[in-house]
Enzyme design. Structure first.
Site, short mmCIF file in Angstrom:
data_model
loop_
_atom_site.label_atom_id
_atom_site.label_comp_id
_atom_site.label_asym_id
_atom_site.label_seq_id
_atom_site.Cartn_x
_atom_site.Cartn_y
_atom_site.Cartn_z
N ASP A 119 0.83 -0.99 0.05
CA ASP A 119 0.08 -0.08 -0.10
C ASP A 119 0.88 1.25 0.02
OD1 ASP A 119 0.72 -0.11 2.49
OD2 ASP A 119 -1.10 0.11 3.41
N SER A 120 2.21 1.07 0.16
CA SER A 120 3.09 2.37 -0.14
C SER A 120 2.76 2.68 -1.83
CB SER A 120 4.51 1.76 -0.31
OG SER A 120 4.80 0.51 -1.01
N ASP A 135 -1.20 -6.40 -0.14
CA ASP A 135 -1.18 -5.66 0.83
C ASP A 135 -2.48 -5.11 1.30
OD1 ASP A 135 0.09 -4.76 3.15
OD2 ASP A 135 0.99 -3.05 2.15
N LYS A 140 -0.77 -9.68 3.06
CA LYS A 140 -0.37 -8.95 4.27
C LYS A 140 -1.05 -8.00 4.82
CE LYS A 140 3.33 -5.77 3.72
NZ LYS A 140 2.71 -4.82 4.62
N GLU A 176 -1.00 -5.21 8.43
CA GLU A 176 -0.16 -4.60 9.58
C GLU A 176 -0.81 -4.82 10.98
OE1 GLU A 176 0.60 -0.44 8.60
OE2 GLU A 176 1.26 -0.96 6.94
N GLU A 193 9.31 -3.75 10.15
CA GLU A 193 9.76 -2.41 9.70
C GLU A 193 10.48 -1.47 10.40
OE1 GLU A 193 6.92 -0.80 7.00
OE2 GLU A 193 8.10 1.01 7.01
O1 KIV Z 1 3.51 -1.12 1.51
C1 KIV Z 1 4.69 -1.53 1.43
O2 KIV Z 1 5.18 -1.30 0.58
C2 KIV Z 1 5.01 -2.31 2.61
C3 KIV Z 1 6.69 -2.54 2.69
C4 KIV Z 1 7.41 -1.45 2.87
C5 KIV Z 1 6.98 -3.77 3.68
O3 KIV Z 1 4.46 -2.57 3.36
#
Ligand code: KIV
Length: 261
Positions: free
Chosen positions: A44-45, A83, A111, A113, A180
Site C-alpha cells: 500500500d506504499s 497488502d 499481508k 499490519e 519495519e
Molecule cells: O506497503 C509496502 O510497500 C510495505 C513494505 C514497505 C513492507 O508494506
C-alpha cells in the site's frame, strides 16, 4: 503450491536470504520477476509512490485490487503478495473477505499490519487456506497516531512487545514477518526467537531477508528517500534527461531524434 510456511521455514533453516521488492504494475512486476526476486509485494506504499497521497491511509481496496491485477499479469515465478489497506480488516470476518478478494485479483498471499492485536484476524485468514505474511514494528497505517515514522524497539517495553508480536503472528500461521524500522539488535533477537523468516526493512542485516520499496531502490521517487536505502539506480534522472532531450529536439526540429520515415 508448496506449503509456504514449510518452504520459508526451510529457507530460514538453510540460511538462504529471502529477497522481496514492491511492484504495482505489469512492467515492474515482470522485470522483477525476470530478475529472480523471491517475493513481489503489491504494497500500500502505492499510495505514496504511485498515487501521490501523503501516506498510506487514503489507499482504498479498489485501488489495491486494480494494481494487484496489473502486477499479477507480469509474475510467473515470484510469490505475489497483496497488502490489505487500512480498515479492510477491522474484524476477522472482514479480514477473510478482503483476503479472498486479493486472491481473486491474482495475489497468492496477503499481508496486513499488526501483531498480537491482529492474531485472531491472521488466524482466520490462514484457517481459510490463504497464505499470510505479517508486518510488525513501525506500522505506516498508524503513522498519524504515531506522529511519524519512528524506529521501534528502543525501550525494553517496546522490545518485549515486538517479540510478543512476532510470536503471535507465527502461532497464528504466518509464513513470514516483515520487521519495519526495528532496532537491529531487537530484529536479531526476534529472528532468533521464531521459526518463520523475518524480512527486514530498515532493521539491519540480521534478518532472514530484506524488502524495499522498488521506487526507493531505483531512485524513482527522488523527492524522498528513506535513510536506510542506498539507491542502486537514478531512474528519475534518466526520465528527466529523456524528456528534456525530446522537448529540445521537438522544439528545434519539429521531430524527436530518429524519425521512422
Ligand atoms: O506497503 C509496502 O510497500 C510495505 C513494505 C514497505 C513492507 O508494506
Amino acid at each position: 503450491m508448496q506449503n509456504l510456511v514449510e518452504k520459508y521455514r526451510e529457507m530460514k533453516k538453510r540460511g538462504e536470504k529471502i529477497t522481496a521488492l514492491t511492484a504495482y504494475d505489469y512492467p515492474t512486476a515482470r522485470l522483477l520477476d525476470e530478475s529472480g526476486i523471491d517475493i513481489i509485494l503489491v504494497g500500500d506504499s502505492l499510495g505514496m509512490v504511485v498515487l501521490g497521497y501523503e501516506d498510506t491511509t487514503p489507499v482504498t481496496l479498489a485501488e489495491m485490487l486494480h494494481h494487484t491485477r496489473a502486477a499479477s499479469r507480469g509474475v510467473k515465478n515470484a510469490l505475489l503478495v497483496g497488502d490489505m489497506p487500512i480498515h479492510t480488516f477491522d474484524t476477522p470476518e472482514q479480514a477473510v473477505g478482503t483476503a479472498r478478494k486479493f486472491i481473486e485479483a491474482g495475489a497468492q498471499a496477503v499481508k496486513l499490519e499488526g501483531g498480537v492485536s491482529h492474531a485472531a484476524h491472521i488466524e482466520a485468514i490462514t484457517r481459510a487456506g490463504i497464505p499470510f505474511m505479517a508486518h510488525i514494528g513501525m506500522l505506516p497505517q498508524q503513522v498519524r497516531e504515531q506522529g511519524g515514522y519512528k524506529v521501534k524497539g528502543k525501550t525494553q517495553s517496546e522490545a518485549e512487545a515486538l517479540i510478543a508480536d512476532a510470536r503471535a503472528v507465527e502461532t497464528a500461521g504466518a509464513f513470514s514477518v516483515v520487521l519495519e524500522i526495528v532496532v537491529p539488535e531487537i530484529a536479531r533477537q526476534i529472528t532468533n526467537a521464531i521459526t518463520i523468516p523475518t524480512i527486514g526493512i530498515g532493521s539491519g542485516e540480521q534478518c532472514d531477508g530484506q524488502i524495499l520499496v522498488t521506487h526507493d531502490l531505483i531512485g524513482l521517487f527522488p523527492w524522498f528517500t528513506p535513510k536506510f536505502v542506498s539507491p542502486e539506480a537514478r531512474v528519475a534522472d534518466e526520465i528527466r534527461r529523456a524528456a528534456r532531450a525530446f522537448i529540445e529536439q521537438t522544439r528545434a526540429t519539429g521531430l524527436s531524434k530518429r524519425p521512422l520515415v
